[in-house]
Design a protein around this motif. Structure first.
Motif, short mmCIF file in Angstrom:
data_model
loop_
_atom_site.label_atom_id
_atom_site.label_comp_id
_atom_site.label_asym_id
_atom_site.label_seq_id
_atom_site.Cartn_x
_atom_site.Cartn_y
_atom_site.Cartn_z
N MET A 51 5.01 -5.53 9.29
CA MET A 51 5.54 -4.38 9.98
C MET A 51 5.04 -3.13 9.27
N ARG A 52 4.42 -2.21 10.03
CA ARG A 52 3.92 -0.96 9.45
C ARG A 52 4.89 0.18 9.75
N VAL A 53 5.20 0.95 8.71
CA VAL A 53 6.12 2.08 8.81
C VAL A 53 5.47 3.27 8.12
N THR A 54 5.63 4.45 8.67
CA THR A 54 5.14 5.68 8.06
C THR A 54 6.32 6.41 7.44
N LEU A 55 6.17 6.80 6.18
CA LEU A 55 7.22 7.52 5.46
C LEU A 55 6.72 8.94 5.20
N LEU A 56 7.52 9.94 5.58
CA LEU A 56 7.14 11.35 5.45
C LEU A 56 8.17 12.12 4.65
N TYR A 57 7.68 13.11 3.87
CA TYR A 57 8.57 14.02 3.16
C TYR A 57 7.88 15.35 2.99
N ALA A 58 8.54 16.43 3.37
CA ALA A 58 8.01 17.78 3.18
C ALA A 58 8.67 18.36 1.93
N SER A 59 7.93 18.38 0.82
CA SER A 59 8.51 18.85 -0.43
C SER A 59 8.60 20.38 -0.48
N ALA A 60 7.76 21.06 0.29
CA ALA A 60 7.74 22.52 0.34
C ALA A 60 7.17 22.93 1.69
N PRO A 61 7.31 24.19 2.06
CA PRO A 61 6.70 24.62 3.32
C PRO A 61 5.20 24.35 3.34
N ARG A 62 4.72 23.80 4.45
CA ARG A 62 3.31 23.47 4.66
C ARG A 62 2.78 22.39 3.71
N ARG A 80 11.84 -0.82 12.64
CA ARG A 80 10.99 -1.60 13.53
C ARG A 80 9.53 -1.22 13.29
N ASP A 81 8.64 -2.04 13.78
CA ASP A 81 7.22 -1.80 13.61
C ASP A 81 6.83 -0.47 14.27
N GLY A 82 6.10 0.36 13.54
CA GLY A 82 5.64 1.64 14.06
C GLY A 82 6.62 2.79 13.87
N ASP A 83 7.76 2.56 13.24
CA ASP A 83 8.73 3.63 13.02
C ASP A 83 8.18 4.68 12.06
N ARG A 84 8.66 5.90 12.26
CA ARG A 84 8.31 7.01 11.37
C ARG A 84 9.60 7.42 10.67
N LEU A 85 9.70 7.12 9.40
CA LEU A 85 10.88 7.41 8.60
C LEU A 85 10.66 8.73 7.87
N GLU A 86 11.62 9.63 7.97
CA GLU A 86 11.51 10.96 7.37
C GLU A 86 12.62 11.18 6.36
N LEU A 87 12.26 11.74 5.21
CA LEU A 87 13.24 12.18 4.22
C LEU A 87 13.53 13.65 4.51
N LEU A 88 14.79 14.00 4.72
CA LEU A 88 15.16 15.35 5.11
C LEU A 88 15.85 16.08 3.98
N GLU A 147 2.75 11.86 3.04
CA GLU A 147 2.81 10.78 4.03
C GLU A 147 2.30 9.50 3.42
N VAL A 148 3.05 8.40 3.61
CA VAL A 148 2.68 7.10 3.06
C VAL A 148 2.82 6.06 4.17
N GLU A 149 1.78 5.25 4.35
CA GLU A 149 1.84 4.12 5.28
C GLU A 149 2.28 2.89 4.48
N LEU A 150 3.29 2.19 4.97
CA LEU A 150 3.82 1.04 4.25
C LEU A 150 3.75 -0.22 5.11
N ASP A 151 3.45 -1.34 4.47
CA ASP A 151 3.56 -2.66 5.10
C ASP A 151 4.82 -3.31 4.53
N LEU A 152 5.81 -3.51 5.38
CA LEU A 152 7.10 -4.05 4.95
C LEU A 152 7.38 -5.36 5.68
N PRO A 153 8.20 -6.22 5.07
CA PRO A 153 8.58 -7.46 5.77
C PRO A 153 9.52 -7.14 6.94
#
Length: 111
Positions: A1-12, A66-74, A16-22
């Motif tokens: 299952m591939r998931v994209t993890l995103l975090y905006a540490s500062a403006p602009r 789920r596969d293809g989800d985009r997980l964001e840290l807010l 982004e990290v692509e992960l392979d998870l079980p």
């Protein structure tokens, strides 16, 4: 299952990290797999925990992904958006912004 993890540490600035998870992995598992702590180092205070969202909708750390989800840290908001808009509007003046900036000659206000 591939998931994209995103975090905006500062403006602009977006990390982004692509992960392979079980299958059956949770949001918490994804953050741990990326090697990012649940509390990111540059938050305003060490007690401020980050929220999680999947495709922009808030979720709990134990929500299954789920596969293809985009997980964001807010991060938390620094300024209330309503207050910021009021301050911008006060600085521009009532006739300098929005519907009232351009009026037809001899027309009523707002037209």
């Amino acid at each position: 299952m591939r998931v994209t993890l995103l975090y905006a540490s500062a403006p602009r600035t977006v990390h982004e990290v692509e992960l392979d998870l079980p299958d059956g992995a949770t949001a918490r598992d994804a953050v741990r797999a990326a090697g990012w702590p649940q509390r990111y180092p540059d938050t305003a205070s060490p007690d401020e925990a980050l929220s999680l969202a999947v495709w922009g909708r808030r979720c709990e750390p134990d929500q299954a992904l789920r596969d293809g989800d985009r997980l964001e840290l807010l991060r938390g908001l620094r300024v209330d958006p309503k207050v910021a808009r009021r301050e911008r509007f006060a600085g521009q003046g009532a006739r300098g912004a929005g519907l009232f900036s351009k009026r037809r000659p001899n027309s009523k206000a707002g037209y």
